[in-house]
Design a protein around this motif. Structure first.
Motif, mmCIF file in Angstrom:
data_model
loop_
_atom_site.group_PDB
_atom_site.id
_atom_site.type_symbol
_atom_site.label_atom_id
_atom_site.label_comp_id
_atom_site.label_asym_id
_atom_site.label_seq_id
_atom_site.Cartn_x
_atom_site.Cartn_y
_atom_site.Cartn_z
ATOM 1 N N ILE A 1 15.263 62.270 63.388
ATOM 2 C CA ILE A 1 16.650 62.518 63.786
ATOM 3 C C ILE A 1 16.701 63.303 65.091
ATOM 4 C CG2 ILE A 1 18.741 63.800 63.145
ATOM 5 C CD1 ILE A 1 18.295 62.918 60.260
ATOM 6 N N ALA A 2 15.819 64.281 65.239
ATOM 7 C CA ALA A 2 15.802 65.079 66.469
ATOM 8 C C ALA A 2 15.581 64.178 67.692
ATOM 9 C CB ALA A 2 14.707 66.145 66.395
ATOM 10 N N LEU A 3 14.646 63.253 67.551
ATOM 11 C CA LEU A 3 14.309 62.405 68.700
ATOM 12 C C LEU A 3 15.425 61.419 69.039
ATOM 13 C CD1 LEU A 3 10.540 61.796 67.955
ATOM 14 C CD2 LEU A 3 11.532 63.279 69.703
ATOM 15 N N ILE B 1 36.392 66.831 54.148
ATOM 16 C CA ILE B 1 35.711 67.158 55.402
ATOM 17 C C ILE B 1 34.229 67.431 55.145
ATOM 18 C CG2 ILE B 1 35.621 68.752 57.363
ATOM 19 C CD1 ILE B 1 38.708 69.158 55.572
ATOM 20 N N ALA B 2 33.363 66.767 55.896
ATOM 21 C CA ALA B 2 31.919 67.044 55.832
ATOM 22 C C ALA B 2 31.462 67.494 57.216
ATOM 23 C CB ALA B 2 31.158 65.801 55.387
ATOM 24 N N GLY B 3 30.310 68.166 57.279
ATOM 25 C CA GLY B 3 29.803 68.670 58.564
ATOM 26 C C GLY B 3 28.373 68.215 58.816
ATOM 27 N N SER B 4 28.023 68.046 60.085
ATOM 28 C CA SER B 4 26.740 67.425 60.421
ATOM 29 C C SER B 4 25.524 68.274 60.089
ATOM 30 C CB SER B 4 26.725 67.068 61.914
ATOM 31 O OG SER B 4 27.005 68.202 62.713
ATOM 32 N N GLN B 5 25.651 69.599 60.139
ATOM 33 C CA GLN B 5 24.472 70.473 60.043
ATOM 34 C C GLN B 5 24.060 70.824 58.619
ATOM 35 O OE1 GLN B 5 27.487 71.447 60.540
ATOM 36 N NE2 GLN B 5 27.819 73.632 60.372
ATOM 37 N N LYS B 6 24.617 70.118 57.663
ATOM 38 C CA LYS B 6 24.302 70.401 56.264
ATOM 39 C C LYS B 6 23.370 69.309 55.731
ATOM 40 C CE LYS B 6 27.301 73.839 56.560
ATOM 41 N NZ LYS B 6 26.962 75.250 56.436
ATOM 42 N N ALA B 7 23.754 68.647 54.652
ATOM 43 C CA ALA B 7 22.837 67.660 54.058
ATOM 44 C C ALA B 7 22.596 66.445 54.958
ATOM 45 C CB ALA B 7 23.344 67.229 52.691
ATOM 46 N N PHE B 8 23.394 66.266 55.987
ATOM 47 C CA PHE B 8 23.125 65.218 56.975
ATOM 48 C C PHE B 8 21.860 65.525 57.782
ATOM 49 C CE2 PHE B 8 27.833 64.036 57.020
ATOM 50 C CZ PHE B 8 27.637 62.737 56.601
ATOM 51 N N MET B 9 21.455 66.789 57.796
ATOM 52 C CA MET B 9 20.216 67.189 58.493
ATOM 53 C C MET B 9 20.322 67.041 60.009
ATOM 54 S SD MET B 9 17.528 65.253 55.891
ATOM 55 C CE MET B 9 18.202 63.613 56.234
ATOM 56 N N LEU B 10 21.514 67.224 60.542
ATOM 57 C CA LEU B 10 21.743 67.141 61.988
ATOM 58 C C LEU B 10 21.982 68.531 62.552
ATOM 59 C CD1 LEU B 10 22.084 64.087 61.972
ATOM 60 C CD2 LEU B 10 24.307 64.352 63.023
ATOM 61 N N PRO B 11 21.913 68.676 63.856
ATOM 62 C CA PRO B 11 22.428 69.905 64.461
ATOM 63 C C PRO B 11 23.943 69.972 64.240
ATOM 64 C CG PRO B 11 21.019 68.727 65.991
ATOM 65 C CD PRO B 11 21.289 67.791 64.845
ATOM 66 N N PRO B 12 24.544 71.139 64.404
ATOM 67 C CA PRO B 12 25.999 71.240 64.264
ATOM 68 C C PRO B 12 26.700 70.503 65.397
ATOM 69 C CG PRO B 12 24.941 73.423 64.256
ATOM 70 C CD PRO B 12 23.916 72.437 64.713
ATOM 71 N N GLY B 13 27.966 70.174 65.187
ATOM 72 C CA GLY B 13 28.744 69.584 66.266
ATOM 73 C C GLY B 13 29.609 68.404 65.874
ATOM 74 N N LEU B 14 29.420 67.890 64.648
ATOM 75 C CA LEU B 14 30.257 66.778 64.199
ATOM 76 C C LEU B 14 30.905 67.118 62.860
ATOM 77 C CD1 LEU B 14 28.044 63.594 64.854
ATOM 78 C CD2 LEU B 14 29.859 64.531 66.310
ATOM 79 N N ALA B 15 32.166 66.724 62.723
ATOM 80 C CA ALA B 15 32.837 66.791 61.426
ATOM 81 C C ALA B 15 33.233 65.378 61.034
ATOM 82 C CB ALA B 15 34.075 67.683 61.515
ATOM 83 N N VAL B 16 32.974 65.047 59.782
ATOM 84 C CA VAL B 16 33.339 63.730 59.262
ATOM 85 C C VAL B 16 34.529 63.942 58.327
ATOM 86 C CG1 VAL B 16 32.577 61.821 57.802
ATOM 87 C CG2 VAL B 16 30.980 62.860 59.453
ATOM 88 N N VAL B 17 35.613 63.192 58.558
ATOM 89 C CA VAL B 17 36.818 63.397 57.749
ATOM 90 C C VAL B 17 37.250 62.064 57.132
ATOM 91 C CG1 VAL B 17 39.151 64.342 57.715
ATOM 92 C CG2 VAL B 17 37.518 65.193 59.405
ATOM 93 N N VAL C 1 23.790 58.337 63.119
ATOM 94 C CA VAL C 1 23.397 56.971 62.750
ATOM 95 C C VAL C 1 22.028 56.997 62.072
ATOM 96 C CG1 VAL C 1 22.695 54.727 63.681
ATOM 97 C CG2 VAL C 1 24.768 55.842 64.549
ATOM 98 N N GLU C 2 21.105 57.725 62.684
ATOM 99 C CA GLU C 2 19.747 57.839 62.119
ATOM 100 C C GLU C 2 19.819 58.445 60.723
ATOM 101 O OE1 GLU C 2 17.596 56.717 64.438
ATOM 102 O OE2 GLU C 2 15.925 56.767 63.008
ATOM 103 N N SER C 3 20.625 59.470 60.598
ATOM 104 C CA SER C 3 20.752 60.174 59.318
ATOM 105 C C SER C 3 21.312 59.274 58.223
ATOM 106 C CB SER C 3 21.654 61.403 59.499
ATOM 107 O OG SER C 3 22.138 61.852 58.262
ATOM 108 N N VAL C 4 22.417 58.583 58.503
ATOM 109 C CA VAL C 4 23.021 57.767 57.438
ATOM 110 C C VAL C 4 22.089 56.625 57.050
ATOM 111 C CG1 VAL C 4 25.407 58.376 58.026
ATOM 112 C CG2 VAL C 4 24.394 56.319 59.003
#
Lengths: 388, 388
Positions: A21-23, A190-206, A253-256
């Motif tokens: 995901i980082a890459l 509301i979900a957030g990217s930096q939690k179980a999605f394993m992403l850095p912070p910065g996105l909210a999914v609604v 995208v990588e995460s999902v």
């Protein structure tokens, strides 16, 4: 030795980010107004719907979770609307602050730290509202500050009977345990990217229900960047109203894809096991949990008191300095009084075993008497060793 | 659970790569014939000299460690030269194969698995060579296949008295413990990128003494890509004779900066502690080590027999499948008979604690009787908890 330890983020978000995901963030930038991005966004939202167990429309906001919360408040309600907020911690208070900022009239059910929302109290309060003046009920799926998991299904049931919009902050809770948006009839989630999605912070999914969309149509509160109305309108075309955080979208995208491959049952199962392992280990060492009720135990984070007269901040400092393990502080009045161990997202059994082993050492070196090294690890092993 | 565990490489190379180093590979390519690359290479080799504790010239070959070994053989000797090879395992045998390929006449001192080279045996053998026909002595600093650390200083002493070139394969040993090239008078020393450098495989670092350079001038063996003569000639100009692996060079720059910042004492110290923690844990669980001699214990890897009638391959498979931990197989006749735990490079105390906890579970689930969970962890904790 101290100079050279790898960092392990055992906080309730951001979690460590898998390399894959980082890459993905390093992929070439593309125009967010082109056809390739449009297809990418449409694919992404379809996959998000599957993970969110919903046919509701899903939008991705380039903002952290709080942005998603504000979007829900400012997009779905009208000036002076009455709302009910069931708050069990610091993030519950955030709903209160947001309601105040936007001039909503908030009735508040507040609970002691470590307690969960009582659905029957919500029911009793809504029963009094015979005029149906309460337009929305706000609460957290998982209250990160106190490590409490609310019973979303039961709360939703009583709100549904009343008719108010059900607005759930699932930022730290989403994917850590089951959340059936359609079956439970949740209106805004509301979900957030930096939690179980394993992403850095910065996105909210609604995720937004049809009923919420109707409320959005009539909202008269000021909103622009965080407008769900604008986001929904553009999302149908695979677009965003304003420039999106493109590299974070690549990562989502990588995460999902990774999460879809794993499957929801496995995702829930691993979070539950890590939670049980951490709780069992801490208890076997004689530590007191902030939330002793296993039925409302957070799958994402565990909050614990330091033993005896030990200082929570010193424990955290020594875990960081000696072992490279970052634990979270308490929030609000709990600051410095508890510490919290995150165990969501890209945290695995090995991490939990190591953290408990290191914590045993730190606690005894800081003066906790009678602590037997390996005992907490053994308790965690007993939970984690169980086969599928 | 099984579907979702992060991978932990506990093999003796490649080790995990820190993100900071992994990402350095993504830097923009540059011309390896330009001035920027020249400066980068000159800086890099100066820093490598510091880490190698030598004023000898250092070259970087775009080849794995074996390429460095072949370069030493084919560049420093002449057809029919007599050499002495002291072999204590699979990589010792590689020296024998290389000598054969290049038509060197090899006298061989071979040891049982788990044994180290006996310097007095080398001395006795060299003493018989009154005509000084033996032109070089080859051995490993660390024999990866049997987890044995040779006493490089003592071996070098007896070879120095004789006058032959001292050629040391330090691929897995370099940085895991002390190696004083100049003080001990080593002529050719080979290191590899995927070990304590924490890089992916693909680079060999070779340090060459003045004495070795004279031998290189007169070598009549065929060599081209792996020519130390060509590499030395170009290195003076910050160049390589053939196209170098540019991205790996970027990563090596990142690595030497990190390692220099840490300092050699700390690097040696952490490797020694991890070794002691692993050995202590395995012994406390009643396992038998291939090399029971603590004085010659490898700082990079530990080789261990499976307990009772357990199968080493099944242990490795279950560690991988259930916990995402990769352990190494035995090599040669030890294949399937032992397993090896790597603990060099980007492996830290947390990793060792987790691996022991998981190994305890796997061993008892495979049928090892009387194993007490947490006991091996406790032994490791006792070693790792010691302050600086």
């Amino acid at each position: 030795m101290k100079k050279y330890v790898s960092e392990l983020l055992m906080i309730p978000g951001p979690t460590p980010v898998p390399n894959q995901i980082a890459l993905a963030a390093a992929k070439d930038m593309m125009s967010h107004r082109g056809g390739v991005f449009k297809k990418l966004m449409l694919d992404l939202t379809a996959k998000l719907q599957t993970l969110l167990q919903t046919k509701n429309e899903v939008v991705v906001l380039s903002a952290s979770g709080t942005g998603g919360m504000e979007a829900a408040v400012s997009s779905c309600f009208c000036r002076g609307d009455k709302v009910l907020i069931a708050a069990v911690g610091n993030f519950g208070k955030r709903w209160i602050k947001l309601a105040k900022v936007y001039g909503l009239e908030a009735e508040v059910l507040e609970y002691a730290y470590g307690q969960a929302v009582d659905p029957s109290a919500v029911k009793a309060l809504l029963a009094k509202d015979t005029e149906k003046e309460i337009k929305g009920v706000f609460f957290q799926m998982n209250e990160t500050s106190t490590a409490v998991l609310n019973d979303v299904e039961e709360i939703a049931k009583v709100v549904k009977a009343h008719g108010a919009l059900i607005v759930v902050d699932a930022i730290s809770g989403f994917l850590a345990s089951d959340l059936k948006i359609d079956e439970w009839g949740l209106d805004v989630v509301i979900a957030g990217s930096q939690k179980a999605f394993m992403l850095p912070p910065g996105l909210a999914v609604v995720a937004v229900s049809e009923k919420a969309k109707k409320a959005i149509e009539t909202s008269d509160l000021p909103h622009f960047y965080l407008s769900l109305k604008a986001a929904l309108k553009q999302a149908a075309e695979g677009q965003t109203p304003y420039t999106p955080a493109v590299s974070l979208i690549y990562q989502l995208v990588e995460s999902v894809n990774l999460l879809a491959e794993e499957g929801l049952d496995s995702i829930f199962d691993r979070h539950e096991r890590l939670m049980k392992a951490v709780r069992s280990a801490l208890r076997s060492l004689g530590l007191k949990l902030l939330n002793e009720n296993d039925g409302t135990a957070s799958r994402a984070v565990t909050a614990v008191y330091p033993p005896g007269n030990l200082n929570a901040d010193e424990i955290r400092k020594k875990m960081k300095d000696d072992w490279g393990i970052a634990l979270a502080n308490g929030q609000d009045e709990l600051k410095g009084k508890i510490f919290r161990i995150g165990h969501l997202g890209f945290i695995d059994p090995k991490d939990v075993l190591a953290v408990i082993a290191c914590l045993e050492i730190v606690l005894s070196q800081l003066g906790m008497p009678g602590i037997q090294w390996g005992k907490g690890v053994q308790a965690a092993q007993n939970v984690l060793a169980k086969g599928d």
